[in-house]
Design an enzyme around this catalytic site. Structure first.
Site, mmCIF file in Angstrom:
data_model
loop_
_atom_site.group_PDB
_atom_site.id
_atom_site.type_symbol
_atom_site.label_atom_id
_atom_site.label_comp_id
_atom_site.label_asym_id
_atom_site.label_seq_id
_atom_site.Cartn_x
_atom_site.Cartn_y
_atom_site.Cartn_z
ATOM 1 N N ASP A 19 36.826 67.444 7.752
ATOM 2 C CA ASP A 19 37.794 67.258 6.669
ATOM 3 C C ASP A 19 38.195 68.598 6.050
ATOM 4 O O ASP A 19 37.426 69.552 6.068
ATOM 5 C CB ASP A 19 37.197 66.330 5.609
ATOM 6 N N GLY A 22 44.190 69.902 5.535
ATOM 7 C CA GLY A 22 45.367 69.931 4.658
ATOM 8 C C GLY A 22 45.182 70.908 3.515
ATOM 9 O O GLY A 22 46.071 71.703 3.192
ATOM 10 N N ARG A 23 44.000 70.871 2.886
ATOM 11 C CA ARG A 23 43.738 71.763 1.756
ATOM 12 C C ARG A 23 43.662 73.220 2.208
ATOM 13 O O ARG A 23 44.093 74.128 1.503
ATOM 14 C CB ARG A 23 42.443 71.334 1.047
ATOM 15 N N TRP A 24 43.128 73.420 3.399
ATOM 16 C CA TRP A 24 43.082 74.781 3.954
ATOM 17 C C TRP A 24 44.499 75.338 4.072
ATOM 18 O O TRP A 24 44.775 76.472 3.677
ATOM 19 C CB TRP A 24 42.408 74.729 5.335
ATOM 20 N N HIS A 36 45.910 71.451 10.766
ATOM 21 C CA HIS A 36 45.419 70.677 11.916
ATOM 22 C C HIS A 36 45.348 71.559 13.167
ATOM 23 O O HIS A 36 44.404 71.455 13.951
ATOM 24 C CB HIS A 36 46.315 69.460 12.167
ATOM 25 N N THR A 65 41.280 54.888 11.244
ATOM 26 C CA THR A 65 42.192 53.742 11.144
ATOM 27 C C THR A 65 43.117 53.932 9.929
ATOM 28 O O THR A 65 44.323 53.693 10.011
ATOM 29 C CB THR A 65 41.371 52.445 10.967
ATOM 30 N N GLU A 66 42.526 54.393 8.828
ATOM 31 C CA GLU A 66 43.300 54.576 7.590
ATOM 32 C C GLU A 66 44.315 55.714 7.723
ATOM 33 O O GLU A 66 45.340 55.716 7.033
ATOM 34 C CB GLU A 66 42.360 54.835 6.408
ATOM 35 N N LEU A 130 26.658 68.351 27.438
ATOM 36 C CA LEU A 130 27.022 67.716 26.166
ATOM 37 C C LEU A 130 27.981 66.542 26.382
ATOM 38 O O LEU A 130 28.924 66.652 27.162
ATOM 39 C CB LEU A 130 27.708 68.770 25.279
ATOM 40 N N ARG A 188 29.652 66.684 6.861
ATOM 41 C CA ARG A 188 31.024 66.531 6.368
ATOM 42 C C ARG A 188 31.478 67.854 5.788
ATOM 43 O O ARG A 188 30.810 68.413 4.912
ATOM 44 C CB ARG A 188 31.145 65.431 5.304
ATOM 45 N N SER A 196 33.886 57.593 4.312
ATOM 46 C CA SER A 196 35.244 57.280 4.787
ATOM 47 C C SER A 196 35.266 56.425 6.052
ATOM 48 O O SER A 196 36.014 56.708 6.998
ATOM 49 C CB SER A 196 36.041 58.585 4.997
ATOM 50 N N GLU A 207 20.462 62.212 8.718
ATOM 51 C CA GLU A 207 20.393 63.194 7.640
ATOM 52 C C GLU A 207 21.830 63.628 7.350
ATOM 53 O O GLU A 207 22.600 63.899 8.271
ATOM 54 C CB GLU A 207 19.558 64.406 8.072
HETATM 55 C C1 IPE Z 1 38.173 61.318 7.153
HETATM 56 O O1 IPE Z 1 38.998 62.173 6.431
HETATM 57 C C2 IPE Z 1 38.791 61.041 8.486
HETATM 58 C C3 IPE Z 1 38.772 62.149 9.434
HETATM 59 C C4 IPE Z 1 38.177 63.287 9.244
HETATM 60 C C5 IPE Z 1 39.454 61.903 10.683
HETATM 61 P P1 IPE Z 1 40.066 61.625 5.378
HETATM 62 O O2 IPE Z 1 40.690 62.808 4.772
HETATM 63 O O3 IPE Z 1 40.960 60.642 6.031
HETATM 64 O O4 IPE Z 1 39.122 60.849 4.356
HETATM 65 P P2 IPE Z 1 39.329 60.541 2.811
HETATM 66 O O5 IPE Z 1 40.719 59.992 2.655
HETATM 67 O O6 IPE Z 1 39.174 61.843 2.096
HETATM 68 O O7 IPE Z 1 38.253 59.577 2.450
HETATM 69 C C1 IPE Z 2 41.051 66.158 8.199
HETATM 70 O O1 IPE Z 2 41.811 66.936 7.353
HETATM 71 C C2 IPE Z 2 41.812 65.788 9.452
HETATM 72 C C3 IPE Z 2 42.260 64.378 9.475
HETATM 73 C C4 IPE Z 2 41.952 63.470 8.588
HETATM 74 C C5 IPE Z 2 43.094 63.994 10.582
HETATM 75 P P1 IPE Z 2 42.765 66.312 6.243
HETATM 76 O O2 IPE Z 2 44.140 66.203 6.812
HETATM 77 O O3 IPE Z 2 42.214 65.056 5.699
HETATM 78 O O4 IPE Z 2 42.718 67.464 5.143
HETATM 79 P P2 IPE Z 2 42.587 67.305 3.575
HETATM 80 O O5 IPE Z 2 41.387 66.434 3.315
HETATM 81 O O6 IPE Z 2 43.853 66.688 3.103
HETATM 82 O O7 IPE Z 2 42.373 68.686 3.102
HETATM 83 MG MG MG Z 3 40.937 64.645 4.179
#
Ligand code: IPE
Ligand code: IPE
Ligand code: MG
Length: 245
Positions: A19, A22-24, A36, A65-66, A130, A188, A196, A207
């Site tokens: 995760d 996007g914030r990066w 990405h 899925t979300e 692996l 995470r 999530s 763990e």
């Molecule tokens: C979890 O990240 C899903 C993946 C890393 C593929 P999200 O960004 O979708 O999760 P939430 O919305 O912060 O819970």
């Molecule tokens: C995780 O990064 C990748 C996917 C969920 C596909 P995000 O896109 O959720 O990045 P943030 O959480 O918005 O920073």
């Molecule tokens: Mg995210």
């Protein structure tokens, strides 16, 4: 770097919620998609180090899925990126003896993307190092509902009786992860302390390690730090410390 870790105490299966892409990107004034793209480099880096260390299984939460509910342009860009990246990496996966696998609801994936990923899976099926498991269009609740549905279908078809469902082990056979051990370590990135909808059943005794580092910045050293932290944990599985001695 990889010599610096005691290989005898490594987790057999590491699962990662990747995760923070996007914030990066946002922090750099870039488009989310750039995050990405950079995240793919981290996937390569961490797959390499896991493979070098002799970790058995690495499961990466790639698309939930979300995540289908994100803006269509981001969904399209992600699907495209996933396919392109996996195809590009397949020769190196083979060279490093990495077997690619996928879990998730593939019926929701664009057909062409699905077929191209299946080809990469087939191309690495002989590899014995692996096992890299990508969770794409995956959510744990989807998987558990699907398992229940499949068991009910087996009962309906006379292939099973309701009384056969009498242990964790039997239920486990209906999950997409049936042939893998449960994760020992769940990482995470991106700092959020939540699951999530990832591997809810399988992480019963994993763990958990959360780091604030965004996925594109997650380095080999960060991964090794997580493994070191894991080594220091006492996994009691409900027992007392004394019982473990
Ligand atoms: C979890 O990240 C899903 C993946 C890393 C593929 P999200 O960004 O979708 O999760 P939430 O919305 O912060 O819970
Ligand atoms: C995780 O990064 C990748 C996917 C969920 C596909 P995000 O896109 O959720 O990045 P943030 O959480 O918005 O920073
Ligand atoms: Mg995210």
């Amino acid at each position: 770097m990889t010599e610096e870790i005691d290989k005898s105490s490594l987790p057999r299966h590491v699962a990662i919620i990747m995760d923070g892409n996007g914030r990066w990107a946002k922090a750099r004034g870039l488009d989310r998609s750039e995050g990405h793209v950079e995240g793919v480099n981290t996937v390569r880096r961490i797959t390499e180090v896991a493979s070098e260390l002799g970790i058995g299984y690495l499961t990466l939460y790639t698309f939930s899925t979300e995540n289908w509910n994100r803006p269509q342009a981001e969904v399209d860009a992600l699907m495209h990126l996933i396919v392109i990246a996996i195809e590009r990496e397949t020769p190196d996966l083979i060279k490093n003896n990495v077997r690619l696998q996928m879990i998730g609801d593939s019926s929701r994936m664009p057909r062409e993307a699905y077929e191209r990923l299946q080809q990469c899976i087939a191309d690495t099926s002989h590899c014995t190092g692996l096992t890299l498991i990508l969770a794409i269009s995956y959510s744990s609740r989807w998987e558990i509902v699907e398992a229940a549905r499949q068991f009910a279908a087996d009962v309906e078809a006379g292939k099973a009786k309701a009384s056969d469902m009498d242990s964790d082990e039997v239920f486990n056979r209906y999950l997409t992860t049936a042939s893998y051990p449960d994760p020992d370590l769940l990482i995470r990135t991106g700092g959020d302390h939540r699951i999530s909808n990832f591997l809810l059943w399988q992480i019963a005794y994993s763990e958990i390690y959360v780091t604030d580092t965004y996925w594109p910045d997650f380095s080999r050293e960060d991964f090794i730090s997580a493994l070191r932290d894991f080594r220091g944990r006492e996994r009691r599985f409900g027992l007392t410390s004394e019982q473990l001695k």
